[in-house]
Design a protein around this motif. Structure first.
Motif, PDB file in Angstrom:
ATOM      1  N   VAL A  18       0.849  -1.190   0.000  1.00  0.00           N
ATOM      2  CA  VAL A  18       0.000   0.000   0.000  1.00  0.00           C
ATOM      3  C   VAL A  18       0.886   1.242   0.000  1.00  0.00           C
ATOM      4  O   VAL A  18       1.776   1.390   0.845  1.00  0.00           O
ATOM      5  CB  VAL A  18      -0.931   0.002   1.222  1.00  0.00           C
ATOM      6  N   THR A  19       0.630   2.130  -0.952  1.00  0.00           N
ATOM      7  CA  THR A  19       1.542   3.251  -1.202  1.00  0.00           C
ATOM      8  C   THR A  19       0.811   4.584  -1.220  1.00  0.00           C
ATOM      9  O   THR A  19      -0.241   4.725  -1.851  1.00  0.00           O
ATOM     10  CB  THR A  19       2.251   3.046  -2.563  1.00  0.00           C
ATOM     11  N   TYR A  20       1.388   5.558  -0.528  1.00  0.00           N
ATOM     12  CA  TYR A  20       0.981   6.958  -0.664  1.00  0.00           C
ATOM     13  C   TYR A  20       1.824   7.570  -1.773  1.00  0.00           C
ATOM     14  O   TYR A  20       3.055   7.497  -1.726  1.00  0.00           O
ATOM     15  CB  TYR A  20       1.214   7.732   0.625  1.00  0.00           C
ATOM     16  N   ALA A  21       1.184   8.241  -2.717  1.00  0.00           N
ATOM     17  CA  ALA A  21       1.858   8.697  -3.930  1.00  0.00           C
ATOM     18  C   ALA A  21       2.455  10.087  -3.840  1.00  0.00           C
ATOM     19  O   ALA A  21       3.105  10.542  -4.792  1.00  0.00           O
ATOM     20  CB  ALA A  21       0.886   8.638  -5.114  1.00  0.00           C
ATOM     21  N   HIS A  22       2.236  10.790  -2.720  1.00  0.00           N
ATOM     22  CA  HIS A  22       2.845  12.122  -2.556  1.00  0.00           C
ATOM     23  C   HIS A  22       2.692  12.548  -1.108  1.00  0.00           C
ATOM     24  O   HIS A  22       1.579  12.807  -0.645  1.00  0.00           O
ATOM     25  CB  HIS A  22       2.165  13.149  -3.468  1.00  0.00           C
ATOM     26  N   ASP A  23       3.817  12.646  -0.403  1.00  0.00           N
ATOM     27  CA  ASP A  23       3.785  13.112   0.981  1.00  0.00           C
ATOM     28  C   ASP A  23       5.114  13.750   1.330  1.00  0.00           C
ATOM     29  O   ASP A  23       6.055  13.757   0.529  1.00  0.00           O
ATOM     30  CB  ASP A  23       3.458  11.971   1.947  1.00  0.00           C
ATOM     31  N   HIS A  24       5.180  14.313   2.531  1.00  0.00           N
ATOM     32  CA  HIS A  24       6.413  14.885   3.072  1.00  0.00           C
ATOM     33  C   HIS A  24       6.592  14.311   4.471  1.00  0.00           C
ATOM     34  O   HIS A  24       5.615  14.159   5.213  1.00  0.00           O
ATOM     35  CB  HIS A  24       6.348  16.406   3.092  1.00  0.00           C
ATOM     36  N   ILE A  25       7.826  14.024   4.818  1.00  0.00           N
ATOM     37  CA  ILE A  25       8.099  13.305   6.066  1.00  0.00           C
ATOM     38  C   ILE A  25       8.887  14.162   7.043  1.00  0.00           C
ATOM     39  O   ILE A  25       8.440  14.406   8.164  1.00  0.00           O
ATOM     40  CB  ILE A  25       8.845  11.992   5.755  1.00  0.00           C
ATOM     41  N   TYR A  26      10.057  14.580   6.634  1.00  0.00           N
ATOM     42  CA  TYR A  26      10.919  15.427   7.465  1.00  0.00           C
ATOM     43  C   TYR A  26      11.562  16.432   6.531  1.00  0.00           C
ATOM     44  O   TYR A  26      12.240  16.046   5.571  1.00  0.00           O
ATOM     45  CB  TYR A  26      11.984  14.590   8.168  1.00  0.00           C
ATOM     46  N   CYS A  27      11.357  17.726   6.755  1.00  0.00           N
ATOM     47  CA  CYS A  27      11.958  18.723   5.879  1.00  0.00           C
ATOM     48  C   CYS A  27      11.984  20.088   6.568  1.00  0.00           C
ATOM     49  O   CYS A  27      11.073  20.419   7.345  1.00  0.00           O
ATOM     50  CB  CYS A  27      11.215  18.822   4.553  1.00  0.00           C
ATOM     51  N   VAL A  28      13.031  20.842   6.274  1.00  0.00           N
ATOM     52  CA  VAL A  28      13.187  22.189   6.823  1.00  0.00           C
ATOM     53  C   VAL A  28      13.448  23.131   5.645  1.00  0.00           C
ATOM     54  O   VAL A  28      14.599  23.471   5.344  1.00  0.00           O
ATOM     55  CB  VAL A  28      14.342  22.250   7.842  1.00  0.00           C
ATOM     56  N   PRO A  29      12.401  23.557   4.951  1.00  0.00           N
ATOM     57  CA  PRO A  29      12.582  24.451   3.800  1.00  0.00           C
ATOM     58  C   PRO A  29      13.234  25.767   4.227  1.00  0.00           C
ATOM     59  O   PRO A  29      12.734  26.456   5.132  1.00  0.00           O
ATOM     60  CB  PRO A  29      11.145  24.676   3.302  1.00  0.00           C
ATOM     61  N   GLN A  30      14.332  26.114   3.590  1.00  0.00           N
ATOM     62  CA  GLN A  30      15.069  27.310   3.986  1.00  0.00           C
ATOM     63  C   GLN A  30      14.243  28.584   3.840  1.00  0.00           C
ATOM     64  O   GLN A  30      14.341  29.494   4.665  1.00  0.00           O
ATOM     65  CB  GLN A  30      16.361  27.416   3.172  1.00  0.00           C
TER      66      GLN A  30
END
Length: 324
Positions: A18-30
């Motif tokens: 089972v797959t999610y096709a678009h997500d974000h997990i860990y990120c720190v956008p500058q």
């Protein structure tokens, strides 16, 4: 042999589950860090791992993490917490969109905008190819998707250069392609450039088209063979949730059920259950939205369970596989 590239190595597409096709997990956008927009900083490895555990507990197995370098990617952290949570993650090579490029590109000592402007199409393509074949963020963790993006009803000169470079990288590596559309605009214009460059639209997944629920637009995009990432679930600020279901079922009626995928695009602390903000979290789609969709699809005369398996298991196996 077809394969899918995860942060932990290459796998057989049949192992995706089972797959999610678009997500974000860990990120720190500058850019958001510079602006002080804390809600858009997913900067707790512990909270992000807890979200992956919610996803796994709900039956999830694989996530496409659409976080590119200009959106604060850190694949080292993602790999560590994904493996701890027992989740397979596909990471992103390439870029997001020009609105993010005033942010500082720390590795290059410049803004993304200035660095991209100074690069040729060939140099940008070489950068993306290296992210797929060698590694990202100073690691040997390789990208499994190449990505580009465009703005709201706009496609800047720099975005076009990046788009073309990403398509060059696709041709050289066979990596699947993913695109950002701002509020679901410019999809047909993106596809025009794919045709111009001789790239099969069936290698492209277009994100966020459910934020522009235009039946004519969806039909025209679907006719090219491109994949849809329906990833605006819970965003009732745009329209009621049943609008998305109608868009999906329209595609099924038109014979395009093999092109639909589903994700959450969770990119705010307030959307997560584990950041202390009371959000719905990464388990919501599987636990709450899927049963609702199955019920609504059944009321419309479709086998909702069969469609969900198609959208979340079978279609991602093709969309995220490297080509020959």
């Amino acid at each position: 042999m077809a394969f899918v590239r995860t942060v932990s190595g290459d796998i057989d597409p049949g192992a995706m589950g089972v797959t999610y096709a678009h997500d974000h997990i860990y990120c720190v956008p500058q850019l958001w860090k510079q602006k002080g927009d804390v809600d858009l900083l997913l900067d707790s490895p512990e909270a992000s791992q807890a979200e992956l555990e919610l996803f796994a507990k709900a039956g999830g197995r694989t996530i496409y993490d659409a976080t590119a370098i200009d959106y604060g990617r850190d694949v080292g952290v993602v790999k560590r917490i994904a493996e701890a949570a027992g989740v397979q993650v596909i990471a992103t090579a390439g870029f997001n969109k020009a609105i993010m490029w005033p942010g500082t590109f720390a590795a290059k000592g410049a803004t993304f905008a200035n660095w991209i402007a100074a690069q040729s199409r060939r140099a940008l393509a070489d950068h993306v190819v290296a992210e797929v074949t060698e590694g990202m963020d100073g690691t040997d963790i390789r990208g499994g998707v190449v990505k580009f993006g465009t703005g709201y009803n706009t496609m800047t000169e720099s975005e076009v250069k990046v788009l073309l470079a990403v398509l060059d990288a696709h041709k050289e590596t066979g990596a699947p392609v993913h695109s950002h559309t701002e509020l679901g605009t410019m999809a047909l214009e993106q596809l025009d450039l794919l045709r111009q460059e001789g790239v099969d639209p069936a290698r492209l997944t277009i994100a966020h088209l459910d934020r522009n629920p235009d039946r004519w637009l969806h039909r025209k995009v679907a006719e090219t063979g491109a994949f849809f990432s329906f990833d605006g679930i819970t965003r009732v600020k745009y329209y009621p949730e049943d609008v998305r279901t109608r868009c999906i079922l329209d595609l099924v009626r038109w014979g395009h059920e093999d092109q639909v995928m589903v994700g959450g695009d969770i990119a705010r602390r307030t959307m997560f259950a584990s950041y202390g903000e009371g959000g719905l979290g990464m388990g919501f789609i599987l636990e709450k939205w899927v049963p609702r969709f199955i019920e609504e699809a059944g009321e419309a005369g479709f086998d909702g369970k069969k469609l969900i398996r198609k959208f979340m298991v079978e279609n991602p196996q093709r969309a995220f596989a490297f080509s020959g």
